[in-house]
Design a protein around this motif. Structure first.
Motif, PDB file in Angstrom:
ATOM      1  N   THR A   2     -17.064   0.509  19.369  1.00  0.00           N
ATOM      2  CA  THR A   2     -16.621   1.165  18.145  1.00  0.00           C
ATOM      3  C   THR A   2     -17.194   2.570  18.098  1.00  0.00           C
ATOM      4  O   THR A   2     -18.315   2.816  18.546  1.00  0.00           O
ATOM      5  N   HIS A   3     -16.413   3.477  17.580  1.00  0.00           N
ATOM      6  CA  HIS A   3     -16.904   4.848  17.424  1.00  0.00           C
ATOM      7  C   HIS A   3     -17.379   5.034  15.983  1.00  0.00           C
ATOM      8  O   HIS A   3     -16.920   4.338  15.084  1.00  0.00           O
ATOM      9  N   ASP A   4     -18.292   5.965  15.816  1.00  0.00           N
ATOM     10  CA  ASP A   4     -18.781   6.255  14.467  1.00  0.00           C
ATOM     11  C   ASP A   4     -17.822   7.215  13.784  1.00  0.00           C
ATOM     12  O   ASP A   4     -17.383   8.199  14.383  1.00  0.00           O
ATOM     13  N   GLU A   5     -17.515   6.927  12.536  1.00  0.00           N
ATOM     14  CA  GLU A   5     -16.660   7.819  11.759  1.00  0.00           C
ATOM     15  C   GLU A   5     -17.398   9.127  11.515  1.00  0.00           C
ATOM     16  O   GLU A   5     -18.615   9.136  11.337  1.00  0.00           O
ATOM     17  N   PRO A   6     -16.686  10.254  11.478  1.00  0.00           N
ATOM     18  CA  PRO A   6     -17.355  11.508  11.140  1.00  0.00           C
ATOM     19  C   PRO A   6     -17.766  11.496   9.666  1.00  0.00           C
ATOM     20  O   PRO A   6     -17.035  10.959   8.827  1.00  0.00           O
ATOM     21  N   LEU A   7     -18.915  12.082   9.380  1.00  0.00           N
ATOM     22  CA  LEU A   7     -19.375  12.144   7.986  1.00  0.00           C
ATOM     23  C   LEU A   7     -18.416  12.989   7.153  1.00  0.00           C
ATOM     24  O   LEU A   7     -18.041  12.616   6.041  1.00  0.00           O
ATOM     25  N   GLU A   8     -18.025  14.119   7.702  1.00  0.00           N
ATOM     26  CA  GLU A   8     -17.175  15.047   6.954  1.00  0.00           C
ATOM     27  C   GLU A   8     -15.693  14.722   7.166  1.00  0.00           C
ATOM     28  O   GLU A   8     -15.295  14.195   8.194  1.00  0.00           O
ATOM     29  N   ASN A   9     -14.905  15.067   6.142  1.00  0.00           N
ATOM     30  CA  ASN A   9     -13.451  14.872   6.178  1.00  0.00           C
ATOM     31  C   ASN A   9     -13.057  13.411   6.342  1.00  0.00           C
ATOM     32  O   ASN A   9     -11.997  13.101   6.883  1.00  0.00           O
ATOM     33  N   THR A  10     -13.903  12.512   5.864  1.00  0.00           N
ATOM     34  CA  THR A  10     -13.608  11.075   5.854  1.00  0.00           C
ATOM     35  C   THR A  10     -13.661  10.592   4.404  1.00  0.00           C
ATOM     36  O   THR A  10     -14.511  11.053   3.637  1.00  0.00           O
TER      37      THR A  10
END
Length: 120
Positions: A2-10
């Protein structure tokens, strides 16, 4: 893997604040926020009122600037709203693991938990 979601624009939906699970109230928006990287602005909802303000991000440090909310009275969700705003003001750092975001205070204690929501 699994990849980590970006903090920004999420779009981050509030799932827990302090010891309380966040529950969406009928006919009210769920508590959430989005960090808009281009302007370093935060926008979202407390579950009752809209919220907006600024933020400062440096590596794993995250600080919210003055936050403004609309002032509608809501029959339900006021406690969640207050706890959510308090958590954002206390936030000092962040951690993303996969679809989950945790905001932590100065002492490293978790103040709020979020889940990434894909709107498309």
């Amino acid at each position: 893997m699994t990849h980590d979601e970006p903090l920004e624009n999420t779009y981050w939906k509030l799932t827990r604040v302090g010891d309380v699970a966040a529950e969406a109230v009928d006919n009210q928006r769920e508590a959430h926020f989005v960090l808009h990287a281009e302007e370093s602005r935060v926008a979202g909802s407390t579950g009752c009122n809209r919220l907006a303000g600024s933020y400062r991000l440096e590596n794993d440090s995250l600080r919210f600037g003055p936050l403004a909310t609309t002032r509608m009275a809501c029959p339900e969700g006021a406690e969640t709203e207050q706890a959510f705003l308090t958590a954002l003001e206390a936030a000092a750092s962040w951690q993303v693991e996969g679809q989950a975001l945790t905001l932590k205070d100065e002492a490293g204690a978790a103040v709020a938990h979020f889940e990434a929501v894909h709107l498309y």
